[in-house]
Design an enzyme around this catalytic site. Structure first.
Site, PDB file in Angstrom:
ATOM      1  N   GLU A 279      43.209  38.092  48.777  1.00 58.90           N
ATOM      2  CA  GLU A 279      41.938  37.359  48.865  1.00 58.90           C
ATOM      3  C   GLU A 279      42.230  35.861  48.635  1.00 58.90           C
ATOM      4  O   GLU A 279      41.653  34.984  49.256  1.00 58.90           O
ATOM      5  CB  GLU A 279      40.962  37.875  47.799  1.00 58.90           C
ATOM      6  CG  GLU A 279      39.612  37.165  47.822  1.00 58.90           C
ATOM      7  CD  GLU A 279      38.575  37.840  46.934  1.00 58.90           C
ATOM      8  OE1 GLU A 279      38.546  39.075  46.865  1.00 58.90           O
ATOM      9  OE2 GLU A 279      37.791  37.089  46.311  1.00 58.90           O
TER      10      GLU A 279
ATOM     11  N   SER B 254      39.830  36.906  41.835  1.00 58.91           N
ATOM     12  CA  SER B 254      40.564  38.084  42.318  1.00 58.91           C
ATOM     13  C   SER B 254      41.704  37.649  43.238  1.00 58.91           C
ATOM     14  O   SER B 254      41.501  36.835  44.133  1.00 58.91           O
ATOM     15  CB  SER B 254      39.640  39.005  43.113  1.00 58.91           C
ATOM     16  OG  SER B 254      38.638  39.493  42.256  1.00 58.91           O
TER      17      SER B 254
ATOM     18  N   ARG C 167      34.644  38.992  52.278  1.00 58.90           N
ATOM     19  CA  ARG C 167      35.299  37.751  51.837  1.00 58.90           C
ATOM     20  C   ARG C 167      35.841  36.926  53.007  1.00 58.90           C
ATOM     21  O   ARG C 167      36.927  36.330  52.908  1.00 58.90           O
ATOM     22  CB  ARG C 167      36.419  38.029  50.820  1.00 58.90           C
ATOM     23  CG  ARG C 167      35.972  38.723  49.580  1.00 58.90           C
ATOM     24  CD  ARG C 167      35.008  37.886  48.720  1.00 58.90           C
ATOM     25  NE  ARG C 167      34.274  38.777  47.848  1.00 58.90           N
ATOM     26  CZ  ARG C 167      33.056  39.240  48.139  1.00 58.90           C
ATOM     27  NH1 ARG C 167      32.416  38.842  49.238  1.00 58.90           N
ATOM     28  NH2 ARG C 167      32.452  40.077  47.333  1.00 58.90           N
TER      29      ARG C 167
HETATM   30  C1  LIG Z   1      36.875  32.992  37.199  1.00 62.51           C
HETATM   31  C2  LIG Z   1      36.628  33.185  38.666  1.00 62.51           C
HETATM   32  C3  LIG Z   1      35.777  34.186  39.090  1.00 62.51           C
HETATM   33  C4  LIG Z   1      35.556  34.373  40.468  1.00 62.51           C
HETATM   34  N1  LIG Z   1      34.704  35.368  40.856  1.00 62.51           N
HETATM   35  C5  LIG Z   1      34.455  35.533  42.173  1.00 62.51           C
HETATM   36  C6  LIG Z   1      33.544  36.558  42.626  1.00 62.51           C
HETATM   37  O1  LIG Z   1      32.981  37.297  41.842  1.00 62.51           O
HETATM   38  N2  LIG Z   1      33.321  36.664  43.955  1.00 62.51           N
HETATM   39  C7  LIG Z   1      33.927  35.839  44.859  1.00 62.51           C
HETATM   40  O2  LIG Z   1      33.654  35.969  46.073  1.00 62.51           O
HETATM   41  N3  LIG Z   1      34.779  34.888  44.472  1.00 62.51           N
HETATM   42  C8  LIG Z   1      35.069  34.703  43.159  1.00 62.51           C
HETATM   43  N4  LIG Z   1      35.947  33.734  42.758  1.00 62.51           N
HETATM   44  C9  LIG Z   1      36.697  32.961  43.783  1.00 62.51           C
HETATM   45  C10 LIG Z   1      36.048  31.661  44.254  1.00 62.51           C
HETATM   46  O3  LIG Z   1      35.254  31.050  43.269  1.00 62.51           O
HETATM   47  C11 LIG Z   1      35.223  31.893  45.517  1.00 62.51           C
HETATM   48  O4  LIG Z   1      35.985  32.465  46.555  1.00 62.51           O
HETATM   49  C12 LIG Z   1      34.621  30.592  46.020  1.00 62.51           C
HETATM   50  O5  LIG Z   1      33.702  30.867  47.034  1.00 62.51           O
HETATM   51  C13 LIG Z   1      35.672  29.608  46.568  1.00 62.51           C
HETATM   52  O6  LIG Z   1      35.050  28.359  46.655  1.00 62.51           O
HETATM   53  P1  LIG Z   1      35.873  26.993  46.568  1.00 62.51           P
HETATM   54  O7  LIG Z   1      34.893  25.912  46.823  1.00 62.51           O
HETATM   55  O8  LIG Z   1      36.644  26.930  45.321  1.00 62.51           O
HETATM   56  O9  LIG Z   1      36.812  27.132  47.817  1.00 62.51           O
HETATM   57  P2  LIG Z   1      38.406  27.162  47.837  1.00 62.51           P
HETATM   58  O10 LIG Z   1      38.857  28.325  47.049  1.00 62.51           O
HETATM   59  O11 LIG Z   1      38.961  25.859  47.504  1.00 62.51           O
HETATM   60  O12 LIG Z   1      38.667  27.415  49.390  1.00 62.51           O
HETATM   61  C14 LIG Z   1      38.459  28.645  50.005  1.00 62.51           C
HETATM   62  C15 LIG Z   1      38.538  28.414  51.505  1.00 62.51           C
HETATM   63  O13 LIG Z   1      37.390  27.676  51.908  1.00 62.51           O
HETATM   64  C16 LIG Z   1      37.769  26.479  52.589  1.00 62.51           C
HETATM   65  N5  LIG Z   1      36.763  25.464  52.243  1.00 62.51           N
HETATM   66  C17 LIG Z   1      36.367  25.071  51.016  1.00 62.51           C
HETATM   67  N6  LIG Z   1      35.390  24.169  51.103  1.00 62.51           N
HETATM   68  C18 LIG Z   1      35.153  23.972  52.430  1.00 62.51           C
HETATM   69  C19 LIG Z   1      34.266  23.147  53.185  1.00 62.51           C
HETATM   70  N7  LIG Z   1      33.396  22.317  52.589  1.00 62.51           N
HETATM   71  N8  LIG Z   1      34.315  23.192  54.531  1.00 62.51           N
HETATM   72  C20 LIG Z   1      35.190  24.023  55.174  1.00 62.51           C
HETATM   73  N9  LIG Z   1      36.068  24.806  54.520  1.00 62.51           N
HETATM   74  C21 LIG Z   1      36.044  24.792  53.156  1.00 62.51           C
HETATM   75  C22 LIG Z   1      39.170  26.158  52.069  1.00 62.51           C
HETATM   76  O14 LIG Z   1      39.881  25.360  52.995  1.00 62.51           O
HETATM   77  C23 LIG Z   1      39.740  27.564  51.926  1.00 62.51           C
HETATM   78  O15 LIG Z   1      40.179  28.040  53.180  1.00 62.51           O
HETATM   79  C24 LIG Z   1      36.190  33.534  41.407  1.00 62.51           C
HETATM   80  C25 LIG Z   1      37.058  32.519  40.965  1.00 62.51           C
HETATM   81  C26 LIG Z   1      37.287  32.350  39.601  1.00 62.51           C
HETATM   82  C27 LIG Z   1      38.205  31.253  39.158  1.00 62.51           C
END
Ligand SMILES: Cc1cc2nc3c(=O)[nH]c(=O)nc-3n(C[C@H](O)[C@H](O)[C@H](O)COP(=O)(O)OP(=O)(O)OC[C@H]3O[C@@H](n4cnc5c(N)ncnc54)[C@H](O)[C@@H]3O)c2cc1C
Length: 316
Positions: free
Chosen positions: A309, A239, A191
């Site tokens: 996480e 998570s 992660r």
């Molecule tokens: C119901 C549910 C189930 C989930 N299941 C999983 C799972 O099975 N596995 C898993 O790994 N995750 C899971 N997640 C968590 C999440 O969806 C992931 O971690 C996802 O990759 C985060 O993406 P995000 O675009 O929302 O980034 P954010 O959560 O908004 O940001 C995460 C990090 O990335 C950075 N970031 C975001 N976009 C960019 C960009 N374009 N450029 C540079 N930095 C950036 C942010 O600044 C932050 O530091 C789940 C979430 C939910 C709500």
């Protein structure tokens, strides 16, 4: 004129004016939509989070490069997020929040290589790969984040993760220049990924040809597994803690007797103990207190330290 919706205290009105001037310098000439003092909660899967000084939705890569350069020059911090693995504190974020909702284009580069802009949600990218009978992204079924966030988090499950299929990324670096980085140059871990400072704007995925039927069957079974085990009907951020080596954070929290525990409207999900759900009007402060309670109790009862996480961001 930039207005402050939180009544500024007498003493810091001068400071806020200065921030506003810097903010104006950072956003001058930007073509994308801009919102001031916008609550961030609707942009998060948790439905929690105070306001940002400004939320900018850049129109395209050139617009974003200009924003990054100007913000750097004006010393205004930029934060980019997709909103599904973050908890934004109740006081919100000082500076500019970048939202990539305009970056949603997907294109086929070859028979088995796909490019997706960073604002594309993982389920949409998965659907595109299903439509093209391309395998490799099935693990992303039900992960609601964007491509950009997925790279930074090395998103995945026990079935696969971002690093398995990522070929390269395109990003705007901290100086506002466009650059490409090969996936092999990003140090991936559980992660996490080591990505240069900046904003990811797109990524290339190396997939393999398969049959639509096979991919769909796998995807459906993963989605069903999520429905059975995760609290998908209430706002949450996935998570909260990383799984310890060869263990499960959820099991440790459950064994500590914490399933269902609440602080305000934040609750440890009775369905999956590694999820905190927002049962109504939870504040970030409630979630943070619940996280502290989990850590304390799990250490006391099992001697194990849980690592977050979830990313907690914003003004303290
Ligand atoms: C119901 C549910 C189930 C989930 N299941 C999983 C799972 O099975 N596995 C898993 O790994 N995750 C899971 N997640 C968590 C999440 O969806 C992931 O971690 C996802 O990759 C985060 O993406 P995000 O675009 O929302 O980034 P954010 O959560 O908004 O940001 C995460 C990090 O990335 C950075 N970031 C975001 N976009 C960019 C960009 N374009 N450029 C540079 N930095 C950036 C942010 O600044 C932050 O530091 C789940 C979430 C939910 C709500």
């Amino acid at each position: 004129m930039v207005r402050n919706v939180q009544r500024p205290k007498q003493g810091d009105a001068h400071l806020r004016l200065k921030v506003s001037k810097k903010l104006f310098a950072a956003i001058k000439g930007i073509r994308g939509e801009i919102k001031f003092f916008e609550p961030l909660s609707p942009l998060t899967s948790f439905r929690i989070g105070g306001p940002a000084d400004a939320v900018v939705f850049p129109k395209d890569v050139n617009d974003l490069c200009q924003l990054v350069r100007q913000a750097r020059g004006a010393h205004v911090p930029i934060f980019v997020f997709g909103g599904t693995n973050v908890l934004i504190r109740d006081r919100g974020i000082r500076g500019i929040v970048v939202n990539l909702k305009q970056f949603t284009h997907i294109r086929d580069e070859s028979d088995d290589m796909v490019f997706a802009e960073a604002g594309v949600r993982m389920p949409l990218l998965l659907q595109h790969s299903i439509n093209r009978s391309l395998s490799g992204l099935e693990w992303a079924a039900g992960i609601p984040g964007t491509v950009g966030g997925g790279v930074i988090m090395n998103a995945g499950t026990r079935l696969g993760e971002m690093k398995d299929v990522l070929h390269a990324i395109e990003m705007v670096d901290a100086r506002g220049s466009l650059m490409i980085r090969q996936a092999a140059d990003l140090l991936f871990g559980y992660r996490r990924a080591q990505v240069p400072k900046g904003v990811i704007v797109g990524a290339w995925f190396q997939l393999t040809r398969s049959t639509r039927k096979k991919i769909e069957a796998l995807t459906k079974s993963y989605l069903q597994y999520r429905k059975n085990t995760q609290p998908l009907t209430l706002p949450n951020a996935g998570s909260i803690f990383k799984n310890p080596p060869r263990g499960s954070a959820g099991r440790l929290i459950e064994e500590a007797g914490l399933k269902g525990a609440k602080v305000g409207d934040a609750q440890i999900s009775p369905k999956h103990a590694n999820f905190i759900v927002n049962t109504g009007h939870a504040r970030a402060a409630d979630v943070i207190r619940l996280i502290q309670k989990i850590r304390r109790t799990v250490i006391q009862k099992t001697g194990k330290t849980l690592q977050l996480e979830l990313k907690i961001v914003g003004e303290r």
